[in-house]
Design a protein around this motif. Structure first.
Motif, PDB file in Angstrom:
ATOM      1  N   ALA A 109       0.858  -1.186   0.000  1.00 33.67           N
ATOM      2  CA  ALA A 109       0.000   0.000   0.000  1.00 33.67           C
ATOM      3  C   ALA A 109       0.889   1.229   0.000  1.00 33.67           C
ATOM      4  CB  ALA A 109      -0.902   0.008   1.227  1.00 33.67           C
ATOM      5  N   PHE A 110       0.521   2.210  -0.781  1.00 33.87           N
ATOM      6  CA  PHE A 110       1.208   3.501  -0.775  1.00 33.87           C
ATOM      7  C   PHE A 110       0.149   4.598  -0.765  1.00 33.87           C
ATOM      8  CE2 PHE A 110       4.438   0.734  -2.511  1.00 33.87           C
ATOM      9  CZ  PHE A 110       5.613   1.219  -1.949  1.00 33.87           C
ATOM     10  N   GLU A 111       0.209   5.458   0.216  1.00 35.70           N
ATOM     11  CA  GLU A 111      -0.735   6.592   0.303  1.00 35.70           C
ATOM     12  C   GLU A 111      -2.184   6.142   0.142  1.00 35.70           C
ATOM     13  OE1 GLU A 111       3.093   7.381  -1.154  1.00 35.70           O
ATOM     14  OE2 GLU A 111       1.579   7.256  -2.711  1.00 35.70           O
ATOM     15  N   GLY A 112      -2.491   4.985   0.718  1.00 38.75           N
ATOM     16  CA  GLY A 112      -3.880   4.538   0.664  1.00 38.75           C
ATOM     17  C   GLY A 112      -4.251   3.793  -0.601  1.00 38.75           C
ATOM     18  N   VAL A 113      -3.296   3.592  -1.492  1.00 36.40           N
ATOM     19  CA  VAL A 113      -3.577   2.854  -2.715  1.00 36.40           C
ATOM     20  C   VAL A 113      -2.951   1.466  -2.585  1.00 36.40           C
ATOM     21  CG1 VAL A 113      -3.149   2.753  -5.194  1.00 36.40           C
ATOM     22  CG2 VAL A 113      -3.717   4.928  -4.110  1.00 36.40           C
ATOM     23  N   LYS A 114      -3.793   0.460  -2.765  1.00 38.63           N
ATOM     24  CA  LYS A 114      -3.304  -0.916  -2.643  1.00 38.63           C
ATOM     25  C   LYS A 114      -2.725  -1.378  -3.977  1.00 38.63           C
ATOM     26  CE  LYS A 114      -5.449  -1.543   1.476  1.00 38.63           C
ATOM     27  NZ  LYS A 114      -5.203  -0.228   2.089  1.00 38.63           N
ATOM     28  N   VAL A 140       9.680   8.902  -4.176  1.00 41.53           N
ATOM     29  CA  VAL A 140       8.573   9.132  -5.100  1.00 41.53           C
ATOM     30  C   VAL A 140       7.253   8.949  -4.358  1.00 41.53           C
ATOM     31  CG1 VAL A 140       9.702   8.493  -7.244  1.00 41.53           C
ATOM     32  CG2 VAL A 140       8.746   6.697  -5.805  1.00 41.53           C
ATOM     33  N   THR A 141       6.232   9.619  -4.831  1.00 39.00           N
ATOM     34  CA  THR A 141       4.877   9.402  -4.327  1.00 39.00           C
ATOM     35  C   THR A 141       4.206   8.430  -5.294  1.00 39.00           C
ATOM     36  OG1 THR A 141       4.806  11.557  -3.292  1.00 39.00           O
ATOM     37  CG2 THR A 141       2.679  10.538  -3.767  1.00 39.00           C
ATOM     38  N   SER A 189       1.486   6.782  -5.476  1.00 40.26           N
ATOM     39  CA  SER A 189       0.090   6.893  -5.906  1.00 40.26           C
ATOM     40  C   SER A 189      -0.126   7.985  -6.954  1.00 40.26           C
ATOM     41  CB  SER A 189      -0.813   7.161  -4.702  1.00 40.26           C
ATOM     42  OG  SER A 189      -0.466   8.387  -4.113  1.00 40.26           O
ATOM     43  N   ASP A 190       0.886   8.811  -7.195  1.00 39.91           N
ATOM     44  CA  ASP A 190       0.761   9.807  -8.269  1.00 39.91           C
ATOM     45  C   ASP A 190       0.879   9.166  -9.647  1.00 39.91           C
ATOM     46  OD1 ASP A 190       0.360  11.898  -6.590  1.00 39.91           O
ATOM     47  OD2 ASP A 190       2.399  12.688  -6.691  1.00 39.91           O
ATOM     48  N   ARG A 230      -4.813  12.182  -0.896  1.00 41.29           N
ATOM     49  CA  ARG A 230      -6.183  12.283  -1.404  1.00 41.29           C
ATOM     50  C   ARG A 230      -6.942  10.961  -1.376  1.00 41.29           C
ATOM     51  NH1 ARG A 230      -2.446  12.573  -5.165  1.00 41.29           N
ATOM     52  NH2 ARG A 230      -2.458  11.230  -6.984  1.00 41.29           N
ATOM     53  N   TYR A 231      -6.188   9.819  -1.351  1.00 41.17           N
ATOM     54  CA  TYR A 231      -6.880   8.535  -1.290  1.00 41.17           C
ATOM     55  C   TYR A 231      -7.298   8.194   0.148  1.00 41.17           C
ATOM     56  CZ  TYR A 231      -5.160   8.197  -6.016  1.00 41.17           C
ATOM     57  OH  TYR A 231      -4.908   8.453  -7.335  1.00 41.17           O
ATOM     58  N   LEU A 232      -6.837   8.992   1.114  1.00 44.39           N
ATOM     59  CA  LEU A 232      -7.308   8.835   2.496  1.00 44.39           C
ATOM     60  C   LEU A 232      -8.439   9.822   2.770  1.00 44.39           C
ATOM     61  CD1 LEU A 232      -4.007   8.197   2.596  1.00 44.39           C
ATOM     62  CD2 LEU A 232      -4.574   7.850   4.980  1.00 44.39           C
ATOM     63  N   ASP A 236      -2.530   2.132   5.372  1.00 45.41           N
ATOM     64  CA  ASP A 236      -2.410   2.753   4.052  1.00 45.41           C
ATOM     65  C   ASP A 236      -0.983   3.150   3.712  1.00 45.41           C
ATOM     66  OD1 ASP A 236      -5.050   2.479   3.555  1.00 45.41           O
ATOM     67  OD2 ASP A 236      -5.601   4.544   4.036  1.00 45.41           O
ATOM     68  N   ASN A 237      -0.038   2.875   4.614  1.00 43.83           N
ATOM     69  CA  ASN A 237       1.348   3.271   4.414  1.00 43.83           C
ATOM     70  C   ASN A 237       1.431   4.772   4.091  1.00 43.83           C
ATOM     71  OD1 ASN A 237       4.095   3.264   4.050  1.00 43.83           O
ATOM     72  ND2 ASN A 237       4.068   2.201   2.080  1.00 43.83           N
ATOM     73  N   PHE A 238       0.883   5.582   4.984  1.00 46.97           N
ATOM     74  CA  PHE A 238       0.910   7.032   4.778  1.00 46.97           C
ATOM     75  C   PHE A 238       1.572   7.675   5.996  1.00 46.97           C
ATOM     76  CE2 PHE A 238      -0.912  11.323   4.635  1.00 46.97           C
ATOM     77  CZ  PHE A 238      -0.615  11.639   3.312  1.00 46.97           C
TER      78      PHE A 238
END
Lengths: 437, 404
Positions: A376-381, A426-427, A429-430, B132-134, B383-385
């Motif tokens: 998961a990265f920034e809420g994206v699986k 890097v981000t 989820s971008d 934004r996905y959170l 969420d790995n944030f």
């Protein structure tokens, strides 16, 4: 006015401080195969190249005095894939009817003609920092005139009789990434263990040592990734072993009846590996040349390849009346051979980097973790599932831009730790995953 | 930050409010807000309905009418871990308010009613920010209506209790990872009951002691409206319009406070609040359609927090009374389940206040509260944030009180 004053009171956090640490990123070279080149959706195309993991790394390196990262870009976003033997554009996802007329979401070649300009030579724009090309094995690095058999290399080779390693010195690199060896097992795997041989570990080790010697000849530092278990890719994990769905008892009975004579032969030979069918999901019927009678049902730990035409499965009796050809199946023994080679490669790579100024990126473990738990990265699986997982592009073997960003993330992580650097991450989820219509 | 504080001092714009950990907002009386949000050991006016119903019967005068509003200007900043990425919120102004009326039906018994907003949160990140996905933006608010009865004995002892009816609503938006435009918007209302009770005790002339308890209220949101914007490829599995349910607890509070009249003009007070945030364990969404795909369990695992407050009041003359206070409100959020929807850090707050009494029985109460959420690294593990957060809120408030 009061509001304006208050707005000026916003809290602040110290800015991130990038640092190159003990490494020098001013001239970065990437050497590798499909993944390094930015191949995706069965094709090498421009935006895929721009989102290759080395290209993403090159952008992040600019924060730590990295220079220009030049790539031999294709001319459009459809590019060229050669999986069918003739040049085809990339795969796209669309609603298509299957053999039964049921409309579903399926990948297919984009409905455009391949632009021949994609294969015009761009050698004049070189030397290129990205020496990545589809179809590259470790053992091909030292083959003179390799461009003659690899049209992707032919586009940018500086001389037709060059070896791929000859492209390295002109870049005069201060930093490198090397990720090679996947295709040494994958070409065998993606043809169901037919039509190719796995590169023996000793040959792999020799070839990689030779490449490393060239890369480090003028003192460059770098990062090497080890080889993931390629059999975890979506290409091998999308069609389940028990994809033969029988609607009712009557259909099952019919198959059981049809295979009675064969089952008698099998039993007569003293084997219990007979074929049997029930309503519901059943293991597919496959060809196994190792058996005297040549046919059996697939085992739950064996793999069906994504190249298997789904319409033949649904409408032409493949996997039931007609056993599936070996080219679409990885048998237990073949999977074992692939994994054994990968283990051997990875031990060799671990030894190669020992006591050297080279970061080892443990992509084997990263990809295993992704297969077991997902990432998961920034809420994206992100996981290896076909289409839904968003790591693999529509060819099931090569990453989407989001998948490449995951790779870049772990390269940066390993480089930062090895060289006490602080390259901004890097981000993930971008970056775009699979494009849905 | 000090600059900001002094700016307000210079303007003599002082008011009272409170913005506490989690999504609790304790801005229910400008006098209390000015004195470090201390409420239990005071009985200044009908705002005791919220702070300590035990004090209500000791409020001066036969009738007390009190109303006020605060403006919360809050800002959060986020530095994503390991990156050169920073984001700032652009939170809209939120305006908690209160309205109280109380009257004595006998010398010893008071009745009152209060309408106030003890919970709320308004957080707005940029449309395309890294989290934004959170969450993109969220606004939570709750309005409470509280009829109250109180009894006092010999001007020394008071006891009171109120029934609390809470009405809440929530609206949140976040991005979905299917395409650049994919998003979901959730909207819904909920209501439930609770109570508020307190004791006020004056053992000696100069000393006041107060205890109050506000019960937990579980906001059970049913039939909320969910609107999905997804690519057509997903339109059969993710319907555009859906219904959802979710529960959000408004935690219980137990407050204990003391005040002491040091000199004729100068009063000092202290209070501790036990906020039972451990009730906020998880935020779960259940959808009416495509539940197996859309339902989500989101751990929050808040822990109880203890808020410590110190405050004072200086009565210059019959017209001006000045107040000041400070408090420390540790974050109830779990370090590993910290989400940018509620940027709840360890807070240090300063308060200032003044009451102006131009004629007998009328107070103009002004407060100013400044909260600083201390910089800290937090992560939302599922969420790995991860990253560093810091925030601040600037909250002026004004109120009127009339007794007759």
């Amino acid at each position: 006015m009061i509001l304006a004053m208050l707005a000026a009171c916003k809290p602040a956090i110290d800015e991130f401080a990038p640092s190159k640490g003990d490494a020098d990123f001013s001239r970065y070279i990437a050497v590798g195969d499909f993944w390094t080149a930015g191949f995706a959706d069965g094709s090498l195309y421009k935006s895929g190249q721009e989102n290759s993991f080395p290209s993403i790394l090159g952008r992040q390196f600019t924060y730590v005095q990295g220079g220009e990262f030049k790539q031999p870009l294709m001319v459009d976003d459809y590019g060229v894939g050669l999986s069918t033997g003739i040049p085809m554009p990339k795969l796209v996802l669309d609603f298509r009817p299957d053999c039964k007329g049921v409309v579903g979401l399926m990948p297919g070649f984009a409905n455009v003609a391949v632009d021949p300009a994609n294969f015009a030579s761009v050698a004049a724009g070189g030397p290129y920092n990205n020496i990545g090309m589809p179809g590259l094995k470790s053992i091909y690095m030292g083959v003179p005139g390799f461009a003659a058999v690899n049209p992707y290399y032919a586009r940018f080779t500086s001389a037709p009789l060059n070896k791929v390693v000859d492209e390295i010195p002109p870049v005069n690199a201060t930093f490198f990434t090397l990720w090679l060896g996947m295709f040494d097992v994958l070409y065998y795997a993606m043809q169901g263990g037919t039509g190719d041989v796995i590169t023996p570990v000793a040959q792999f080790t020799g070839a990689m040592t030779a490449v490393l010697d060239v890369l480090t000849a003028s003192g460059a530092k770098g990062a090497i990734a080890n080889i993931p278990d390629v059999t975890d890719a979506a290409y091998f994990r999308t069609i389940p072993y028990n994809a033969l769905a029988l609607p009712d008892q009557a259909t099952a009975d019919m198959l059981n009846y049809a295979y009675t004579p064969l089952n008698q032969i099998i039993k007569g030979a003293g084997s219990t590996d007979t074929l049997s069918f029930q309503p519901g999901p059943n293991p597919l019927v496959i060809i196994d040349e190792d058996l005297p009678w040549g046919i059996r049902q697939i085992k739950s730990d064996e793999l069906v390849l994504l190249s298997l035409p789904q319409d033949s499965l649904k409408c032409a009796g493949w996997g039931s009346q007609k056993p599936i050809a070996s080219v679409y199946i990885l048998k237990r023994s073949e999977i074992d051979a692939i994994r054994e080679a990968i283990d051997g490669y990875n031990s060799a790579l671990a030894q190669m980097v020992e006591n050297k100024d080279i970061a080892l990126v443990d992509m084997y473990s990263v990809m295993k973790t992704m297969s077991v738990d997902g990432l998961a990265f920034e809420g994206v699986k992100i996981d290896p599932r076909f289409v839904q997982g968003n790591f693999y592009s529509l060819d099931g073997l090569n990453p989407t831009p989001r998948g490449s960003a995951v790779v870049a993330y772990y390269f940066i992580d390993a480089i930062n730790r090895k060289f006490n650097a602080n390259i901004p991450q890097v981000t993930v989820s971008d970056f775009q995953g699979v494009m849905l219509p | 930050m000090k600059k900001c504080l002094f700016f307000f001092l210079a303007l003599n714009l002082c008011a009272f409010a409170a913005f506490s950990g989690g999504y609790q907002v304790r801005l229910q009386g400008q006098k209390q807000t000015g004195a470090g949000l201390i409420g239990t050991p005071f009985a200044p006016d009908a705002s005791s309905i919220f702070y300590n119903p035990g004090g209500l019967a000791l409020v001066e005068g036969k009738f007390s009418l009190s109303a006020g509003v605060s403006g919360i200007m809050s800002h959060s900043v986020f530095q994503k871990e390991g990156t050169n990425y920073q984001a700032n919120t652009d939170n809209p102004l939120s305006t908690p308010f209160y309205l109280y009326f109380s009257g004595k039906i006998k010398d010893m018994i008071a009745l009152g009613i209060g309408v106030y907003t003890p919970f709320g949160s308004s957080v707005q990140w940029d449309e395309d920010w890294a989290g934004r996905y959170l969450i993109r933006d969220i606004s939570l608010s709750a309005i409470c209506i509280q009829p109250t009865v109180a009894y006092q004995y010999k001007e020394k002892f008071g006891i009171g209790a109120g029934f609390v009816y809470a009405i809440g609503n929530v609206e949140l938006n976040k991005a979905l990872p299917y395409s650049e435009e994919s998003s979901v918007s959730l909207k819904g209302d909920a209501s439930n009951f609770g109570f508020n009770a307190g004791i006020f005790y004056r053992p000696v002339e100069k000393l006041n002691i107060g205890v109050s308890y506000r019960s937990k209220i579980m906001m059970e949101l049913e039939e909320g409206e969910a609107t999905f914007n997804v690519p057509s490829a997903l339109s059969t599995s993710v319907p555009e319009n859906n219904k959802f349910s979710a529960d959000l607890p408004l935690p219980a509070n137990l407050d204990f406070g003391l005040s002491y009249q040091l000199t004729e003009k100068f009063l000092l007070a202290a209070e501790v609040s036990w906020v039972m945030w451990s009730a906020y364990e998880t935020l779960d969404f259940e959808f009416e359609e495509s539940g197996e795909l859309l339902n989500s369990q989101n751990p929050r695992l808040y822990k109880d927090s203890w808020i410590t407050r110190l405050g004072g009041e200086y009565k210059l003359n019959d017209v001006f009374t000045f107040r000041a206070g400070i408090y420390y409100d540790p974050s109830p959020a779990n370090d590993k389940y910290f989400t940018p929807e509620t940027v709840s850090l360890n807070n240090i707050a300063y308060t200032l206040g003044v009451s102006i009494t131009p004629l007998k029985g009328l107070d103009i109460d002004i407060s100013y509260l400044e909260i600083h959420g201390l910089e800290a690294e937090k992560t939302y593990e599922p969420d790995n944030f991860s990253g560093t957060y810091k925030n601040a809120a600037f909250i002026p408030g004004i109120g009127l009180h009339y007794r007759f």
